[in-house]
Design an enzyme around this catalytic site. Sequence first.
Site, PDB file in Angstrom:
ATOM      1  N   HIS A  51       0.839  -1.197   0.000  1.00 17.98           N
ATOM      2  CA  HIS A  51       0.000   0.000   0.000  1.00 17.98           C
ATOM      3  C   HIS A  51       0.872   1.244   0.000  1.00 17.98           C
ATOM      4  CE1 HIS A  51       1.019   0.668   4.218  1.00 17.98           C
ATOM      5  NE2 HIS A  51       0.764  -0.614   4.426  1.00 17.98           N
TER       6      HIS A  51
ATOM      7  N   ASP B 111       3.881  -4.644   3.656  1.00 16.44           N
ATOM      8  CA  ASP B 111       5.314  -4.950   3.704  1.00 16.44           C
ATOM      9  C   ASP B 111       5.542  -6.386   4.166  1.00 16.44           C
ATOM     10  OD1 ASP B 111       4.439  -4.493   6.298  1.00 16.44           O
ATOM     11  OD2 ASP B 111       5.940  -2.974   6.780  1.00 16.44           O
TER      12      ASP B 111
END
Length: 480
Positions: free
Chosen positions: A97, A379
Amino acid sequence: MLFRNRFMLLLALAALLAFVSLSLQFFHLIPVLATKNGVTSKNRKRIMPDPATEPPMMDPVYEALLYCNIPGVAERSMEGHAPHHFKLVSVHVFIRHGDRYPLYAIPKTKRPEIDCTLVANRKPYHSKLEAFVNHMSKGPGASFESPLHSLPLYSSHQLCEMGELTQTGVVQHLQNGQLLRDIYLKKHKLLPSDWAAEQLHLETTGKSRTLQSGLALLYGFLPDFDWKKVYFRHQPSALFCSGNCYCPLRNQYLEKEQRRQYLLRLNNRQLERTYEEMARIVDIPTKQLRAANPIDSLLCLFCHNVSFPCTKNGCITMDHFKVIKTHQIEDERERQEKKLYLGYALLGAHPILNQTVSRMQQTAEGKKEGLFTLYSAHDVTLAPILSALGLTGARFPRFAARLVFELWQDREKPREHSVRILYDGVDITFYTSFCQDHHRRSPKPMCPLENLVRFIKKDMFVALGGGSTNYYEACHKEGF
């Protein structure tokens, strides 16, 4: 007269040199580097450290700038590059994101005043931002698998909520989408102009920041797309493991890795003194400050050029930030050396990699579904995949990071297919475990699909040791 002739000759020569220089730049034979805040576009997108261009010493501020991924810096990418007789047949994109508001707040400090509404005339700009907001306002809930339909399609809070995607995050992925559109649609015609719903496969976790990031990239890739052709599937796990999430051995590796992180932090006296100083400034116990993960808030402030918090006891400073960021970098380095994380990564990434290679095989067999696949993730999704592929030198995923798998068909030998893997626009195919020695063993210019298939189906389990031959056996192997 002689002077005039010499002047005209010099003028003609200068014009010729200018033309040659521009031509070389146009054809990318010499580099042109855009600079912002002292960081060149080439350096900003580098994912493998290069001793020729990196700072001579580890620089936490430099690394933080790379992590922020501030929009506006010109970027070149290597996506879509292959010998002329190869045809692009499918693309699989994993993204982190975009820029977000912190997940944690530093206790007893004022929340960062960052506006999460999307305003076309506010930096960072994007030419399609206003059109994106208008298009999102028309989006029907039927285009999303439950519970995604309950999430907002774009940010709208004047004071961001915790973890909310910012305008910077939206612009980052509009840029990603536009870049991929120029390469895959305009140049390679990956999708026909009348593309069908089944030619897209879209998945996201249940966070608004991942759904909105996916929508921003999709809008940059397919402006004003038909909502009736778009369907986002919900992925409950950040590992995108679908029905294969139960893996006891993976959890054991994770516990060992977390223990390693704890011991490294415990032995870092400078880090502990820094936490103690910061805790005194905000007037809370050191343990409470540490639990609040202050680097998350500080990184947000740093990326948005907002001052660090102050109280009557003093201010949190850039020196505090550097110490914590330096520890993060050292932790990342030790993580790769100790190999505990590799065991977690191999088991954590296997389900989604196996799904990806299965889709590639179906495309190679002639199926026209899922030509463009997008996984909007975190992540903690991308990092295990990078490690599992053997990319130990790759940097930790920045905001709006993208990891791309390309499948190519050899027009001269249509039954043969090859893969390319790119991280933030850099071709890392020949850094991977399954293709790093390809040039020494084969005259073929591209990495064969069979190499990736063999790695996913066999070599990942060999790397784990213990004689397991499939994912279930490896996950349930007794004894660590």
